[in-house]
Each structure stands twice: as structure tokens, then as C-alpha cells.
Write an enzyme that holds these catalytic residues in place. Structure first.
Site, PDB file in Angstrom:
ATOM      1  CE1 TYR A   1       0.112  -5.215 -12.400  1.00  0.00           C
ATOM      2  CE2 TYR A   1       1.938  -3.674 -12.261  1.00  0.00           C
ATOM      3  CZ  TYR A   1       1.441  -4.909 -12.625  1.00  0.00           C
ATOM      4  OH  TYR A   1       2.285  -5.827 -13.206  1.00  0.00           O
TER       5      TYR A   1
ATOM      6  CD  GLN B   1      -2.799  -1.296   2.395  1.00  0.00           C
ATOM      7  OE1 GLN B   1      -2.449  -0.816   3.465  1.00  0.00           O
ATOM      8  NE2 GLN B   1      -3.955  -1.927   2.238  1.00  0.00           N
TER       9      GLN B   1
END
Length: 209
Positions: free
Chosen positions: A62, A35
């Protein structure tokens, strides 16, 4: 850092590149990859540039485009010092025109990627998966148009079966349009040796495989 020619093109690329699949980290799949947000992405890019790694790879799929957006923001102000590779072709939604590499989808995908990446060009565009519904002639004509416009500089494919890859190479020669310069595969390295294309290998670190 050592460098290699990208296939039979004049482009020299580092032997190592940085994959931005961990940037963004949204959704059930990509949230498990990582993240990374913009500040951390900038720090990672600083480390890469210090080591001579100047090629950064991403894809529109993505984190539903967030990887491209974060990479573009993190590279702001140093675009000319790096090479950007992105991929398109996998589904971005449920609609009939949200997957594949038809002419319309490919043009829209490139325009959207340029916006997210905050750039006027994609150094290496890769077709992310084989599209059995789009004729190779349509793909090649569209790639040629995008290259003539300066929006795509070099191109290649990822996750392609060997026969489809050879078909693209043959049709490109027949049509007198640019051949693909690279393939992203761990099984088709032999095609690169015999047909003047580079083979890019992808590996995720930290997975134990």
C-alpha cells in the site's frame, strides 16, 4: 463492539476492523484511494478506538510502505491498545527478490514492516497472494521461525485459491507447525467453517460497490 475468536486461536478480535489502504496515497493506484497523512490518521484512529474498533489492517504494498509508516506513526504511544494486521507477498519492485514469500523475502519483509510500523511484533501477518514458486514447506518453516521469535503472533492468507489453502493446512498438520488462523476472501468462507479458520471480508466504502 462485538468480538470473535480468530479461528481456533485464543485471540479475540472486533467484528469490524479499519483498513489503512488510504494512508499515504502515492502512485497511480493508491493516490485514487485517498491521501491520508499522519494527523488525519490519528483522528481516524481516535474515532475507531472510541467505537471499540481496535484492529488496524495494512500492507507493505500500500503506497510502497507509506501506509504502514503512517499507521505506525499514528499509533505511537498506544501500541498495546490495538492489534496490527499487515500483508506481504505482492511486488514491491522489479527485482527477482521483491515479490513472493520465499524464506529470504518473507524475513526481510517482516523486518521492514516492523520498522515502518514502529513495533516489535505483528499481531496478524497475512500472505497477500499465492506464490507458486515457493514450496509450502518453506513457507510454513519460515512462519514458524518468525512466530518463535515473537515477531509474528498469528498468521493467515489473502487472495489464495482454495486448493492451495487446503494444501497449507494439510502440510501444517503433517509438519506439526501452527496452522493459519484467518483467510481474507469473499469466496472461501466455507473453508473457515470446516477447518477452524476465520474469514475476513474487505470492502472499500464510497466506491458504490
Amino acid at each position: 463492539m462485538d468480538y470473535r475468536q480468530l479461528g481456533q486461536s485464543g485471540l479475540r478480535v472486533p467484528v469490524l476492523s479499519f483498513g489503512a489502504g488510504t494512508f499515504g496515497g502515492t502512485g497511480p493506484l493508491f493516490s485514487n484511494w485517498g491521501q491520508t497523512e499522519v494527523d488525519e490518521a490519528r483522528a481516524l484512529i481516535d474515532l475507531c478506538l472510541d467505537a471499540g474498533v481496535t484492529l488496524f489492517d495494512t500492507a507493505d504494498v500500500y503506497s510502497a510502505g507509506r501506509s504502514e509508516s503512517i499507521l505506525g506513526a499514528a499509533l505511537e504511544g498506544r501500541r498495546d491498545a490495538v492489534l496490527i494486521s499487515t500483508k506481504t507477498g505482492l511486488p514491491m519492485g522489479d527485482g527477482p527478490d521483491e515479490w513472493g514469500v520465499s524464506r529470504g523475502r518473507l524475513v526481510r519483509s517482516v523486518e521492514a514492516a516492523l520498522t515502518r510500523l514502529r513495533t516489535d511484533r505483528i499481531d496478524i501477518l497475512q500472505l497477500h497472494a499465492y506464490d507458486s514458486h515457493t514450496p509450502p514447506e518453506e513457507i510454513l518453516n519460515t512462519i514458524d521461525m518468525l512466530m518463535r521469535s515473537g515477531k509474528v503472533i498469528h498468521w493467515g492468507v489473502s487472495n489464495y485459491p482454495g486448493w492451495a489453502l487446503m494444501q497449507l493446512l494439510e502440510r501444517a498438520d503433517q509438519m506439526n507447525v501452527p496452522r493459519l488462523w484467518c483467510i481474507r476472501s469473499i469466496t472461501l468462507w466455507w473453508v473457515g467453517i470446516t477447518n477452524g479458520t476465520s474469514c475476513r471480508l474487505a470492502r472499500m466504502r464510497g466506491w458504490g460497490r
